[in-house]
Design a protein around this motif. Structure first.
Motif, mmCIF file in Angstrom:
data_model
loop_
_atom_site.group_PDB
_atom_site.id
_atom_site.type_symbol
_atom_site.label_atom_id
_atom_site.label_comp_id
_atom_site.label_asym_id
_atom_site.label_seq_id
_atom_site.Cartn_x
_atom_site.Cartn_y
_atom_site.Cartn_z
ATOM 1 N N ASN A 70 7.269 -7.554 -9.900
ATOM 2 C CA ASN A 70 8.256 -8.085 -8.753
ATOM 3 C C ASN A 70 8.186 -7.273 -7.419
ATOM 4 O O ASN A 70 8.310 -7.634 -6.332
ATOM 5 N N VAL A 71 7.356 -5.901 -7.624
ATOM 6 C CA VAL A 71 7.167 -5.262 -6.422
ATOM 7 C C VAL A 71 6.018 -5.810 -5.761
ATOM 8 O O VAL A 71 5.859 -5.974 -4.410
ATOM 9 N N SER A 72 4.946 -6.202 -6.458
ATOM 10 C CA SER A 72 3.676 -6.995 -6.075
ATOM 11 C C SER A 72 4.070 -8.090 -5.086
ATOM 12 O O SER A 72 3.910 -8.346 -4.167
ATOM 13 N N ARG A 73 5.061 -9.095 -5.817
ATOM 14 C CA ARG A 73 5.477 -10.335 -5.414
ATOM 15 C C ARG A 73 6.042 -10.077 -3.903
ATOM 16 O O ARG A 73 6.043 -10.570 -2.942
ATOM 17 N N GLY A 74 7.207 -8.791 -4.012
ATOM 18 C CA GLY A 74 7.948 -8.778 -2.707
ATOM 19 C C GLY A 74 7.024 -8.215 -1.630
ATOM 20 O O GLY A 74 7.187 -8.696 -0.281
ATOM 21 N N LEU A 75 6.132 -7.370 -1.850
ATOM 22 C CA LEU A 75 5.255 -6.879 -0.741
ATOM 23 C C LEU A 75 4.063 -7.846 -0.360
ATOM 24 O O LEU A 75 3.674 -7.878 0.729
ATOM 25 N N ALA A 76 3.703 -8.473 -1.472
ATOM 26 C CA ALA A 76 2.118 -9.140 -1.260
ATOM 27 C C ALA A 76 2.619 -10.822 -1.233
ATOM 28 O O ALA A 76 2.001 -11.288 0.063
ATOM 29 N N ARG A 214 -2.649 -2.116 4.096
ATOM 30 C CA ARG A 214 -1.853 -1.574 5.032
ATOM 31 C C ARG A 214 -1.321 -2.372 6.091
ATOM 32 O O ARG A 214 -0.263 -2.355 6.592
ATOM 33 N N GLY A 215 -2.407 -3.009 6.871
ATOM 34 C CA GLY A 215 -2.259 -3.863 7.730
ATOM 35 C C GLY A 215 -1.196 -4.929 7.568
ATOM 36 O O GLY A 215 -0.317 -5.504 8.177
ATOM 37 N N TRP A 216 -1.299 -5.611 6.358
ATOM 38 C CA TRP A 216 -0.420 -6.623 5.787
ATOM 39 C C TRP A 216 0.885 -5.992 5.596
ATOM 40 O O TRP A 216 1.697 -6.743 5.873
ATOM 41 N N LEU A 217 1.176 -5.101 5.061
ATOM 42 C CA LEU A 217 2.511 -4.398 4.737
ATOM 43 C C LEU A 217 3.001 -4.258 6.146
ATOM 44 O O LEU A 217 4.149 -4.497 6.457
ATOM 45 N N ARG A 218 2.343 -3.733 7.320
ATOM 46 C CA ARG A 218 2.788 -3.603 8.760
ATOM 47 C C ARG A 218 3.265 -5.021 9.318
ATOM 48 O O ARG A 218 4.179 -5.225 9.808
ATOM 49 N N GLU A 219 2.507 -5.958 9.113
ATOM 50 C CA GLU A 219 2.753 -7.276 9.772
ATOM 51 C C GLU A 219 3.943 -8.092 9.090
ATOM 52 O O GLU A 219 4.656 -8.878 9.929
ATOM 53 N N GLN A 220 4.042 -7.781 7.894
ATOM 54 C CA GLN A 220 5.147 -8.516 7.094
ATOM 55 C C GLN A 220 6.559 -7.691 6.681
ATOM 56 O O GLN A 220 7.087 -7.763 5.917
ATOM 57 N N ARG A 221 6.526 -6.296 7.202
ATOM 58 C CA ARG A 221 7.507 -5.591 7.159
ATOM 59 C C ARG A 221 8.787 -6.041 7.022
ATOM 60 O O ARG A 221 9.720 -5.757 6.454
ATOM 61 N N ASP A 222 9.157 -6.943 8.033
ATOM 62 C CA ASP A 222 10.265 -7.550 8.365
ATOM 63 C C ASP A 222 10.782 -8.287 7.063
ATOM 64 O O ASP A 222 12.045 -8.600 6.900
ATOM 65 N N LEU A 223 9.850 -8.844 6.377
ATOM 66 C CA LEU A 223 10.412 -9.692 5.021
ATOM 67 C C LEU A 223 9.925 -8.927 3.841
ATOM 68 O O LEU A 223 10.815 -8.665 2.914
ATOM 69 N N GLY A 224 8.919 -8.166 3.903
ATOM 70 C CA GLY A 224 8.182 -7.643 2.705
ATOM 71 C C GLY A 224 9.338 -6.654 2.027
ATOM 72 O O GLY A 224 9.473 -6.594 0.918
ATOM 73 N N TYR A 225 9.631 -5.663 2.842
ATOM 74 C CA TYR A 225 10.794 -4.602 2.338
ATOM 75 C C TYR A 225 11.889 -5.133 2.035
ATOM 76 O O TYR A 225 12.364 -4.468 0.928
ATOM 77 N N ARG A 226 12.376 -5.961 2.553
ATOM 78 C CA ARG A 226 13.471 -6.370 1.950
ATOM 79 C C ARG A 226 13.417 -7.106 0.694
ATOM 80 O O ARG A 226 14.103 -7.318 -0.162
ATOM 81 N N TYR A 227 12.344 -8.103 0.586
ATOM 82 C CA TYR A 227 11.937 -8.913 -0.679
ATOM 83 C C TYR A 227 11.565 -7.756 -1.850
ATOM 84 O O TYR A 227 12.006 -8.184 -2.786
ATOM 85 N N LEU A 361 14.718 -20.319 4.965
ATOM 86 C CA LEU A 361 15.503 -20.065 6.266
ATOM 87 C C LEU A 361 14.779 -18.673 6.958
ATOM 88 O O LEU A 361 15.280 -18.055 7.921
ATOM 89 N N GLY A 362 14.376 -17.805 6.032
ATOM 90 C CA GLY A 362 13.903 -16.413 6.312
ATOM 91 C C GLY A 362 14.939 -15.450 6.395
ATOM 92 O O GLY A 362 14.935 -14.516 7.108
ATOM 93 N N ALA A 363 16.162 -15.747 5.662
ATOM 94 C CA ALA A 363 17.281 -15.007 5.941
ATOM 95 C C ALA A 363 17.129 -13.532 4.609
ATOM 96 O O ALA A 363 18.122 -13.922 3.679
ATOM 97 N N ALA A 364 16.249 -12.777 5.112
ATOM 98 C CA ALA A 364 16.082 -11.921 4.179
ATOM 99 C C ALA A 364 17.161 -10.837 3.869
ATOM 100 O O ALA A 364 17.379 -10.560 2.652
ATOM 101 N N ARG A 365 18.027 -10.543 5.018
ATOM 102 C CA ARG A 365 19.207 -9.956 4.810
ATOM 103 C C ARG A 365 20.158 -10.319 3.860
ATOM 104 O O ARG A 365 20.800 -9.974 2.844
ATOM 105 N N ARG A 366 20.312 -11.837 3.972
ATOM 106 C CA ARG A 366 21.447 -12.422 3.060
ATOM 107 C C ARG A 366 20.958 -12.576 1.591
ATOM 108 O O ARG A 366 21.732 -12.168 0.809
ATOM 109 N N SER A 367 19.545 -12.888 1.317
ATOM 110 C CA SER A 367 19.101 -12.948 0.099
ATOM 111 C C SER A 367 19.427 -11.462 -0.683
ATOM 112 O O SER A 367 19.523 -11.368 -1.798
ATOM 113 N N LEU A 368 18.802 -10.489 0.068
ATOM 114 C CA LEU A 368 19.205 -9.081 -0.323
ATOM 115 C C LEU A 368 20.455 -8.661 -0.759
ATOM 116 O O LEU A 368 20.603 -8.170 -1.808
ATOM 117 N N ARG A 369 21.291 -9.004 0.171
ATOM 118 C CA ARG A 369 22.696 -8.756 -0.065
ATOM 119 C C ARG A 369 23.020 -9.461 -1.525
ATOM 120 O O ARG A 369 23.811 -8.994 -2.421
#
Length: 431
Positions: A70-76, A214-227, A361-369
């Protein structure tokens, strides 16, 4: 001269879209069936061959793998599925190279930690964890290919990849059976997955780019780290519950719970198979007919919950001799947990419908909550129940927690859909 469009001509694209949807869902189910049969076979063989205590050790390694996965799925792969489903092929290929490279990096880094932990632990548990650490890169890359193919709408390739894994597993299991240890079965399972991961490179014609992680993580950081936090809270809660149950009740209790979960294996295969395609499909519904997203999620979650209840009811009617044939000595402990595990799976199935909508919907904050709340309830219910009522109490606590978490998912989806009507969501990336 004017042209007219008949009702039949209008209906043709609708029928075609429905056929395409059914086709993608069917490949998702077929793929997960192939994957789950392999995992089910390994679990059943270990349960029958090594007994409930050794099966508990295997289950601890299994839930640890679930955390790393699930770490891999969230980031990748989760950002890949949300942002690169149904996009032009050049965009997909570039994203997949970076995403699979990220999965390999995660597998290598956390595999080393798992190997070190296993070598330090020793005893019965240490060798199983060391074996898991060695196999982690291949396991995560194979999973990344599956999600990559479903993002492209080509579930057939994911299905073939899992078939390759299953075929490679047969000789590996034969060797493991001669060694007759938990570590040997973990190595057999991971080595066969690594074979399938290599075949995924041939299927796609894409080489994972670890240097671009590293570039992928930077590009997707708004979703990746919450996921990442969301996914790890889910699998981490399962791991904490398993470890805590082992401490409070005993390692055999972990094996009993895992045995009951195996009894729901065929239905869980359906549930997980749908999960491979639900987010891409929800994203397509959002683009093509956004007003239908809520209904799509309701049908999805309600159908899965109903299916779980029907399957659990069938298990309650199963004769003891069939249960003993499947699980051996583990059956006696696991058969008393069928009702609780069924309710847990039904609650999870209902919640996945809302989770797919929030992801689309890309509602990462809500899904994280939602996930943090559900995970806290899961750990609290599982361990609190274990302290009060042993293995059965833990199972009842988890069932109550899962149903409560599902209610929160749906409340958050309803709020997110209302917000979307007031203000547009960000455009989905295609490059």
């Amino acid at each position: 001269m004017t042209s007219t469009t008949t009702d039949g001509e209008k209906a043709a694209p609708v029928r075609s879209a429905k056929r395409a949807l059914v086709g993608r869902l069917s490949w998702g189910l077929a793929d997960q069936a192939a994957s789950s049969i392999s995992n089910f076979a390994v679990g059943i063989y270990v349960a029958r061959s090594l007994g409930v205590t050794a099966f508990g050790v295997f289950s601890l390694a299994w839930v640890t793998y679930g955390v790393v996965l699930n770490v891999s799925r969230g980031l990748a792969t989760d950002p890949l599925v949300v942002r690169f489903s149904g996009v032009p092929e050049p965009s997909w290929r570039g994203a997949v190279a970076r995403s699979t490279g990220t999965a390999l990096c995660v597998g290598s880094a956390l595999g080393v930690l798992c190997l070190a932990a296993g070598l330090g632990l020793g005893g019965r548990v240490g060798p199983a964890f060391a074996a898991l650490g060695l196999m982690m890169p291949g396991l995560l890359l194979q999973d990344a290919w599956r999600f990559s193919f479903f993002a492209a709408g080509d579930g057939r390739k994911a299905f073939v990849n899992d078939i390759v894994w299953g075929v490679a597993l047969i000789p590996a299991m034969v060797v493991a059976a001669h060694v007759d240890t938990v570590a040997a079965f973990v190595l057999a399972w991971g080595a066969s997955a690594t074979v399938a991961a290599g075949y995924g490179c041939i299927q796609s014609g894409i080489r994972p780019r670890m240097a671009q992680a590293r570039g992928w993580l930077r590009e997707q950081r708004d979703l990746g780290y919450r996921y990442l936090v969301e996914n790890v809270s889910l699998s981490g809660a399962s791991q904490l519950r398993a470890y805590g149950l082992g401490v409070i009740v005993g390692v055999s209790a972990v094996g009993a719970v895992r045995g009951a979960e195996l009894l729901l294996g065929p239905f869980l295969a359906v549930l997980m198979g749908l999960s491979l395609v639900t987010v891409p499909e929800a994203a397509r519904v959002l683009r093509q007919a956004p007003q239908r997203l809520g209904r799509f999620c309701l049908y999805l979650g309600g159908g899965q919950a109903t299916g779980a209840l029907l399957w659990g009811s069938a298990l309650l009617l199963m004769p003891d001799r069939l249960g003993e044939l499947a699980l051996g000595d583990v059956w006696r402990s696991s058969s008393h947990l069928i009702v609780q595990i069924t309710l847990s799976v039904a609650g999870a199935g209902l919640g996945t419908g809302a989770a797919a909508g929030l992801r689309a919907l890309g509602a990462a904050r809500r899904s994280l909550r939602c996930q943090l709340f559900a995970s806290a309830c899961y750990v609290g219910g599982g361990l609190g129940g274990a302290a009060i009522g042993g293995t059965s109490g833990s199972a009842w606590g988890v069932a109550a927690a899962t149903i409560s978490g599902s209610a929160v998912w749906w409340l958050q989806l309803r709020s997110a859909l209302r917000e979307r009507h007031r203000e547009p969501i960000p455009e989905v990336r295609t490059s």
